[in-house]
Design a protein around this motif. Structure first.
Motif, PDB file in Angstrom:
ATOM      1  N   ASP A 546       0.807  -1.154   0.112  1.00 38.49           N
ATOM      2  CA  ASP A 546      -0.047  -0.090  -0.012  1.00 38.49           C
ATOM      3  C   ASP A 546       0.993   1.564   0.185  1.00 38.49           C
ATOM      4  O   ASP A 546       2.236   1.245  -0.191  1.00 38.49           O
ATOM      5  N   ALA A 547       0.090   2.586  -0.034  1.00 36.44           N
ATOM      6  CA  ALA A 547       0.840   3.600  -0.057  1.00 36.44           C
ATOM      7  C   ALA A 547       1.713   3.800   1.239  1.00 36.44           C
ATOM      8  O   ALA A 547       1.542   3.195   2.384  1.00 36.44           O
ATOM      9  N   LYS A 548       2.974   4.131   1.352  1.00 36.32           N
ATOM     10  CA  LYS A 548       4.116   3.986   2.245  1.00 36.32           C
ATOM     11  C   LYS A 548       3.531   4.996   3.481  1.00 36.32           C
ATOM     12  O   LYS A 548       2.997   5.981   3.230  1.00 36.32           O
ATOM     13  N   PRO A 549       4.095   4.611   4.888  1.00 34.78           N
ATOM     14  CA  PRO A 549       3.434   5.346   5.829  1.00 34.78           C
ATOM     15  C   PRO A 549       4.160   6.933   5.986  1.00 34.78           C
ATOM     16  O   PRO A 549       5.078   7.072   5.611  1.00 34.78           O
ATOM     17  N   TYR A 550       3.185   7.746   6.474  1.00 37.50           N
ATOM     18  CA  TYR A 550       3.553   9.089   6.709  1.00 37.50           C
ATOM     19  C   TYR A 550       3.921   9.168   8.256  1.00 37.50           C
ATOM     20  O   TYR A 550       3.762   8.176   9.033  1.00 37.50           O
ATOM     21  N   GLY A 551       4.245  10.418   8.581  1.00 33.58           N
ATOM     22  CA  GLY A 551       4.606  10.448  10.008  1.00 33.58           C
ATOM     23  C   GLY A 551       3.119  11.089  10.764  1.00 33.58           C
ATOM     24  O   GLY A 551       2.687  10.476  11.601  1.00 33.58           O
ATOM     25  N   VAL A 552       2.759  12.228  10.279  1.00 34.87           N
ATOM     26  CA  VAL A 552       0.961  12.602  10.599  1.00 34.87           C
ATOM     27  C   VAL A 552       0.251  12.299   9.171  1.00 34.87           C
ATOM     28  O   VAL A 552       0.587  12.794   8.353  1.00 34.87           O
ATOM     29  N   HIS A 553      -0.954  11.604   9.502  1.00 42.43           N
ATOM     30  CA  HIS A 553      -1.765  11.233   8.274  1.00 42.43           C
ATOM     31  C   HIS A 553      -3.231  11.791   8.680  1.00 42.43           C
ATOM     32  O   HIS A 553      -3.673  11.126   9.488  1.00 42.43           O
ATOM     33  N   MET A 554      -3.420  12.820   8.173  1.00 43.10           N
ATOM     34  CA  MET A 554      -4.850  13.374   8.186  1.00 43.10           C
ATOM     35  C   MET A 554      -5.577  13.022   7.104  1.00 43.10           C
ATOM     36  O   MET A 554      -5.470  13.657   6.119  1.00 43.10           O
ATOM     37  N   ASP A 555      -6.379  12.052   7.271  1.00 45.43           N
ATOM     38  CA  ASP A 555      -7.205  11.371   6.158  1.00 45.43           C
ATOM     39  C   ASP A 555      -8.459  12.162   6.000  1.00 45.43           C
ATOM     40  O   ASP A 555      -8.511  13.346   6.496  1.00 45.43           O
ATOM     41  N   PHE A 556      -9.378  11.726   5.222  1.00 43.42           N
ATOM     42  CA  PHE A 556     -10.692  12.216   4.771  1.00 43.42           C
ATOM     43  C   PHE A 556     -11.182  12.888   6.130  1.00 43.42           C
ATOM     44  O   PHE A 556     -11.501  12.004   7.095  1.00 43.42           O
ATOM     45  N   GLY A 557     -11.339  14.079   6.283  1.00 42.08           N
ATOM     46  CA  GLY A 557     -12.228  14.902   7.494  1.00 42.08           C
ATOM     47  C   GLY A 557     -11.038  14.766   8.533  1.00 42.08           C
ATOM     48  O   GLY A 557     -11.454  15.185   9.817  1.00 42.08           O
ATOM     49  N   GLY A 558      -9.835  14.809   8.185  1.00 43.84           N
ATOM     50  CA  GLY A 558      -8.848  15.362   9.395  1.00 43.84           C
ATOM     51  C   GLY A 558      -8.463  16.409   9.424  1.00 43.84           C
ATOM     52  O   GLY A 558      -7.348  17.135   9.388  1.00 43.84           O
ATOM     53  N   CYS A 559      -9.587  17.261   9.956  1.00 40.58           N
ATOM     54  CA  CYS A 559      -9.507  18.831   9.761  1.00 40.58           C
ATOM     55  C   CYS A 559      -9.737  19.202  11.213  1.00 40.58           C
ATOM     56  O   CYS A 559     -10.261  18.450  12.263  1.00 40.58           O
ATOM     57  N   GLY A 560      -9.739  20.759  11.706  1.00 37.59           N
ATOM     58  CA  GLY A 560     -10.081  21.286  12.560  1.00 37.59           C
ATOM     59  C   GLY A 560      -9.048  21.086  13.879  1.00 37.59           C
ATOM     60  O   GLY A 560      -9.135  21.032  15.234  1.00 37.59           O
ATOM     61  N   PHE A 561      -7.536  20.537  13.369  1.00 37.32           N
ATOM     62  CA  PHE A 561      -6.536  20.686  14.288  1.00 37.32           C
ATOM     63  C   PHE A 561      -5.685  21.791  14.311  1.00 37.32           C
ATOM     64  O   PHE A 561      -4.995  22.187  13.253  1.00 37.32           O
ATOM     65  N   ALA A 562      -4.873  22.079  15.433  1.00 37.68           N
ATOM     66  CA  ALA A 562      -3.877  23.068  15.581  1.00 37.68           C
ATOM     67  C   ALA A 562      -2.546  22.432  15.993  1.00 37.68           C
ATOM     68  O   ALA A 562      -2.384  21.781  17.124  1.00 37.68           O
ATOM     69  N   PHE A 563      -1.743  22.333  15.155  1.00 35.63           N
ATOM     70  CA  PHE A 563      -0.554  21.542  15.297  1.00 35.63           C
ATOM     71  C   PHE A 563       0.621  22.598  15.780  1.00 35.63           C
ATOM     72  O   PHE A 563       0.820  23.715  14.922  1.00 35.63           O
ATOM     73  N   ASN A 570      12.466  10.202  10.031  1.00 34.67           N
ATOM     74  CA  ASN A 570      12.562   8.860   9.923  1.00 34.67           C
ATOM     75  C   ASN A 570      11.264   8.031   9.381  1.00 34.67           C
ATOM     76  O   ASN A 570      10.620   7.375  10.019  1.00 34.67           O
ATOM     77  N   THR A 571      10.670   8.851   8.337  1.00 32.12           N
ATOM     78  CA  THR A 571       9.301   8.285   7.835  1.00 32.12           C
ATOM     79  C   THR A 571       9.554   7.875   6.209  1.00 32.12           C
ATOM     80  O   THR A 571      10.249   8.472   5.562  1.00 32.12           O
ATOM     81  N   GLU A 572       8.717   6.702   6.035  1.00 26.97           N
ATOM     82  CA  GLU A 572       9.194   6.105   4.694  1.00 26.97           C
ATOM     83  C   GLU A 572       8.530   6.955   3.592  1.00 26.97           C
ATOM     84  O   GLU A 572       9.077   7.139   2.536  1.00 26.97           O
ATOM     85  N   SER A 573       7.542   8.020   3.929  1.00 23.65           N
ATOM     86  CA  SER A 573       6.838   8.727   2.984  1.00 23.65           C
ATOM     87  C   SER A 573       6.817  10.129   3.786  1.00 23.65           C
ATOM     88  O   SER A 573       7.833  10.372   4.625  1.00 23.65           O
ATOM     89  N   ASP A 574       6.055  10.964   3.217  1.00 25.61           N
ATOM     90  CA  ASP A 574       6.263  12.162   3.771  1.00 25.61           C
ATOM     91  C   ASP A 574       5.874  12.426   5.274  1.00 25.61           C
ATOM     92  O   ASP A 574       5.240  11.687   5.966  1.00 25.61           O
ATOM     93  N   PRO A 575       6.517  13.331   5.913  1.00 24.35           N
ATOM     94  CA  PRO A 575       6.185  13.661   7.698  1.00 24.35           C
ATOM     95  C   PRO A 575       4.868  14.189   7.585  1.00 24.35           C
ATOM     96  O   PRO A 575       4.310  13.663   8.802  1.00 24.35           O
ATOM     97  N   TYR A 576       4.074  14.793   6.738  1.00 21.85           N
ATOM     98  CA  TYR A 576       2.819  15.103   7.092  1.00 21.85           C
ATOM     99  C   TYR A 576       2.125  15.030   5.773  1.00 21.85           C
ATOM    100  O   TYR A 576       2.569  15.310   4.626  1.00 21.85           O
ATOM    101  N   HIS A 577       0.873  14.323   5.788  1.00 18.21           N
ATOM    102  CA  HIS A 577      -0.184  14.475   4.615  1.00 18.21           C
ATOM    103  C   HIS A 577      -1.472  14.936   5.116  1.00 18.21           C
ATOM    104  O   HIS A 577      -2.099  14.370   6.091  1.00 18.21           O
ATOM    105  N   GLY A 578      -1.974  15.757   4.439  1.00 17.26           N
ATOM    106  CA  GLY A 578      -3.007  16.415   4.465  1.00 17.26           C
ATOM    107  C   GLY A 578      -4.117  16.220   3.944  1.00 17.26           C
ATOM    108  O   GLY A 578      -4.086  15.294   3.119  1.00 17.26           O
ATOM    109  N   PRO A 579      -5.431  16.324   4.423  1.00 16.21           N
ATOM    110  CA  PRO A 579      -6.784  15.844   3.844  1.00 16.21           C
ATOM    111  C   PRO A 579      -6.987  16.241   2.419  1.00 16.21           C
ATOM    112  O   PRO A 579      -6.482  17.316   2.035  1.00 16.21           O
ATOM    113  N   SER A 580      -7.653  15.507   1.896  1.00 17.29           N
ATOM    114  CA  SER A 580      -8.025  15.972   0.408  1.00 17.29           C
ATOM    115  C   SER A 580      -8.803  17.274   0.206  1.00 17.29           C
ATOM    116  O   SER A 580      -8.937  17.704  -1.004  1.00 17.29           O
ATOM    117  N   ALA A 581      -9.459  17.591   1.323  1.00 20.09           N
ATOM    118  CA  ALA A 581     -10.323  18.775   1.274  1.00 20.09           C
ATOM    119  C   ALA A 581      -9.414  20.008   1.121  1.00 20.09           C
ATOM    120  O   ALA A 581      -9.858  21.029   0.762  1.00 20.09           O
TER     121      ALA A 581
END
Length: 617
Positions: A546-563, A570-581
Motif C-alpha cells: 500500500d501507500a508508504k506510511p507518513y508521520g502525521v496522516h490526516m485522512d478524509f475529514g482530518g480537519c480542525g487541528f492546531a499543530f 525517519n518516515t518512509e513517506s512524507d512527514p505530514y499528509h493532509g486531507p484531500s479537502a
C-alpha cells in the motif's frame, strides 16, 4: 517480560485518603492506613486470606468478589471506602463485575504498583516429549483458548510461513485471482501452487479448522481478519472461509498478504504452539529444546474486570482500580473489524454507515471494560500479554482517568474509546489518559491497532504518553467523513507531550498519528490541538504493497487541528499528509515546514514523567 505469578505475599501498608486526591502516586504503598475516616472503614484482601474472616489486615478476605459483595450489602454511601489488596496472585476464573452499587470504592495494590496480580491464565503442566523438539501436555478444558503465553512471552500459533521475528508479522503469502468473476468475493481466497501443501492436516470441515490471517483488500493494508477455513480446492487453487472478510482479496494493486495458522503440521519453529482442542492436547516447541523451567499459561478469560452501570442514566461513579497487574487474557475464535456494509448492524441509526466503523458486538471488550461510567480512575496499572484490547471504554463513559500505567504486549489496542453512534447523543467525553507507557500493540490484530484510539468522542486529553512498536497507529482519532459537524462528537481532543516511535511497521495509507472523519465541512476553525509531539520511525515491512506510511496522516475529514511544536523523523513517506479537502489544519513550528526551531521542543516533558511507577522498557 517475565510473568509475575511467583510474587511473594508481603506485609501490606498504605494510607487511606479521600478519593478526590487519588492519583497515580497518591495510592502507593508506604504509610499505614487509618482505621476509619469519617466513619468509613478500610478492608483487606489477600490470596492467603479467608472469606469467612473479618476483612481486617490481620484477618483479610480471600477474594475481591467477597469484598465487593460485603460492601454492597453493608452499604458505603457517602464513604470513601478502600479495599487493600495484599501482594500475590489472584486467580481469575470468571470476569469480576462492578455496577452502580460499587460507586465510590477504591481497590488498590497495598504493597505498591503491580504487586497485586490478577491472573487470567492457568499454568499448563504434565509436559512430555512428542517429536522434533516439540512437547505435548494434556489440557482439561471445556472451552478452547486462542492465545498462549510461555516463558513470559506470547507464543505464536503454528503458522506458515514462519514469522521472521517476535516483532514482525511477515513474511506472508499473496492471494491470487482464481476466477475473473470472483474479484470482489470476501469468503474465497486464491493461492499459488505450492503455497498450501495438500499433506497438511488442516481439519477443514470440522469444528476446529485451520485459519488464515489476512490483510483483506488486496493491496490495501488497513485491516487484518483472522478467519477459519471451510474447505479447499487444489484444482481451482482457492480456499473458502467460514466467515466473510472485511474486504475482498484482490484489487488493481494485486493480492492480499496472508498466512495460514492453527495446524500441527505447521508447528516447526521454536515459540510456536498448537492446541488440538478435540483431543484436549497442547503442543509447544520451546527455544531451549527442553521444558525444564519453562512456565506456560493458557488463558481462561477474555475480560478480567467489567465496570458497567445499568444505563447511561445509571452509571458507576468514582470507582478506582489502583496499582493492579492484569495478565494473560484470551483472544477469540475469529476476528473481523466492523460490519461489512451500511446498516448491517440490523439497528436503525441516523448514520448507518457508522456500522462499518465500530467493532462487532462480539469484539467490544478489553481486559478492563467500562460501560456507563463517570469518574472512574484506572491508575498505576500494569496490563500485559492480553489477547485483545487492554482498556475499552464502550459507549457512555465520561471523565475517566487512565494514568501512570504500563500497557505492554497487547493483542489489539492499548486504550480504546468507542463512543455511541453519531447524532444520537454525546455520551463519551472528557476523559484523561496521562503518564502511560504503551508498547508492542496489535500482536494478534496488527490491522487497525493503536496505542490510543478515540472514536466519536471529544474533549479528551492524551498527555505524557509513549506508544512504541506496532503495525499501524500510535494515536488514532476517528469518526466518519459523511457526518456533519453538528452530529460529530470527535472534536476538541488535546494531545501533548507524546512520543510515538516504531509504528506503522506493517501497514499502509497510515501514520503514527492519524485522524479520519473528525471535521467534514467548513468552517474548519481548530478546536483540537496537538503539541510537543515526537514521531520517529514509520517504515513498513518491504512486503507491504500500500501507500508508504507518513508521520502525521490526516485522512478524509482530518480537519480542525492546531499543530504546534511537532518533530517528525525517519518516515518512509512524507512527514505530514493532509486531507484531500485541502488546508484545514493550522501549523506553528512543525518540522515539515521551513524555519522549524528545535529549541522549542520540551524534551524533558515529552513522554512519561519521572513519577512513572514502573521501569521503562
Amino acid at each position: 517480560m517475565s510473568t509475575r505469578s511467583g510474587l511473594v505475599i508481603g506485609l501490606a501498608v498504605g494510607l487511606l485518603v479521600p478519593a478526590a486526591v487519588f492519583g497515580g502516586s497518591a495510592l502507593g504503598a508506604g504509610a499505614a492506613p487509618a482505621a476509619d475516616r469519617a466513619g468509613c472503614k478500610a478492608y483487606w484482601v489477600s490470596p492467603a486470606g479467608n472469606d469467612a474472616g473479618t476483612g481486617t489486615e490481620r484477618q483479610p478476605w480471600k477474594t475481591i468478589e467477597h469484598a465487593r459483595d460485603t460492601l454492597r450489602s453493608g452499604g458505603h454511601a457517602g464513604c470513601t471506602t478502600v479495599v487493600n489488596l495484599k501482594a500475590g496472585t489472584y486467580q481469575v476464573d470468571k470476569t469480576i463485575t462492578f455496577d452502580q452499587r460499587d460507586s465510590g470504592v477504591t481497590y488498590r495494590s497495598a504493597d505498591g504498583p503491580g504487586k497485586a496480580v490478577f491472573e487470567a491464565g492457568r499454568e499448563v503442566t504434565g509436559w512430555t516429549s512428542y517429536k522434533d523438539g516439540i512437547f505435548k501436555a494434556p489440557v482439561d478444558i471445556t472451552q478452547p483458548f486462542y492465545s498462549l503465553y510461555a516463558d513470559g512471552e506470547r507464543a505464536t500459533t503454528a503458522r506458515y510461513p514462519n514469522r521472521a521475528s517476535d516483532d514482525k508479522w511477515a513474511p506472508y503469502l499473496r492471494s491470487i485471482l482464481f476466477d475473473p468473476t470472483k474479484e470482489a468475493v470476501r469468503d474465497q481466497l486464491g493461492f499459488n501452487t505450492g503455497d498450501i501443501d495438500p499433506s497438511w492436516d488442516l481439519r477443514l470441515g470440522t469444528s476446529w479448522p485451520a485459519q488464515v490471517t489476512v490483510w483483506s483488500g488486496g493491496s490495501w493494508s488497513w485491516f487484518t481478519d483472522t478467519i477459519p477455513m471451510l474447505d479447499i480446492n487444489f484444482t481451482k487453487k482457492r480456499t473458502t472461509l467460514v466467515y466473510p472478510a472485511r474486504y475482498g482479496f484482490i484489487n488493481s494493486g494485486g493480492g492480499s498478504r496472508y498466512y495460514v495458522q492453527n495446524s500441527l503440521s505447521l508447528l516447526d519453529q521454536a515459540g510456536e504452539y498448537y492446541l488440538d482442542y478435540p483431543a484436549k492436547t497442547l503442543y509447544y516447541k520451546p527455544a531451549g529444546g527442553t521444558m525444564d523451567g519453562v512456565k506456560v499459561f493458557r488463558p481462561t478469560q477474555t475480560q478480567v474486570f467489567s465496570i458497567a452501570g445499568a444505563s447511561p442514566n445509571q452509571r458507576v461513579e468514582n470507582l478506582t482500580l489502583d496499582g493492579l497487574t492484569i495478565q494473560h487474557t484470551d483472544f477469540m475464535d475469529w476476528y473481523r473489524y466492523g460490519w461489512n456494509g451500511t446498516g448491517d448492524s440490523g439497528n436503525k441509526h441516523k448514520y448507518p454507515k457508522y456500522d462499518t466503523q465500530i467493532e462487532l458486538p462480539r469484539n467490544r471488550w478489553g481486559a478492563i471494560t467500562l460501560t456507563n461510567t463517570r469518574g472512574v480512575k484506572l491508575t498505576g496499572l500494569h496490563i500485559q500479554q492480553t489477547g485483545f484490547t487492554a482498556i475499552e471504554l464502550l459507549f457512555a463513559n465520561e471523565n475517566t482517568t487512565v494514568s501512570d500505567s504500563l500497557l505492554e504486549h497487547l493483542g489489539n489496542d492499548g486504550i480504546k474509546i468507542e463512543g455511541g453512534w453519531p447524532g444520537e447523543g454525546d455520551l463519551a467525553h472528557g476523559n484523561t489518559f496521562t503518564n502511560n507507557y504503551i508498547h508492542h500493540i496489535g500482536e494478534l490484530v496488527p490491522g487497525d491497532s493503536a496505542g490510543v484510539e478515540i472514536m466519536n468522542s471529544g474533549g479528551n486529553l492524551v498527555s505524557h504518553t509513549v506508544v512504541e512498536h506496532g503495525a499501524r497507529y500510535g494515536i488514532s482519532i476517528e469518526s466518519r467523513p459523511e457526518i456533519p459537524n453538528a452530529d460529530n462528537y470527535t472534536g476538541g481532543n488535546t494531545v501533548k507531550f507524546v512520543r510515538l516511535s516504531h509504528l506503522a511497521q506493517d501497514s499502509g495509507d497510515t501514520g503514527p498519528f492519524y485522524a479520519y472523519g473528525v471535521r467534514n465541512e467548513p468552517p474548519y476553525t481548530p478546536d483540537a490541538s496537538v503539541s510537543q509531539l515526537i514521531i520517529d520511525d514509520a517504515n513498513a515491512d518491504p512486503s507491504m504493497p500500500d501507500a508508504k506510511p507518513y508521520g502525521v496522516h490526516m485522512d478524509f475529514g482530518g480537519c480542525g487541528f492546531a499543530f504546534s511544536d511537532i518533530k517528525v523523523t525517519n518516515t518512509e513517506s512524507d512527514p505530514y499528509h493532509g486531507p484531500s479537502a485541502g488546508p484545514c489544519d493550522t501549523f506553528a513550528n512543525v518540522s515539515w515546514e521551513a524555519g522549524f526551531d528545535d529549541s522549542r521542543m520540551q524534551y524533558d516533558q515529552i513522554g512519561v514523567l519521572p513519577s512513572f511507577p514502573y521501569e521503562k522498557p
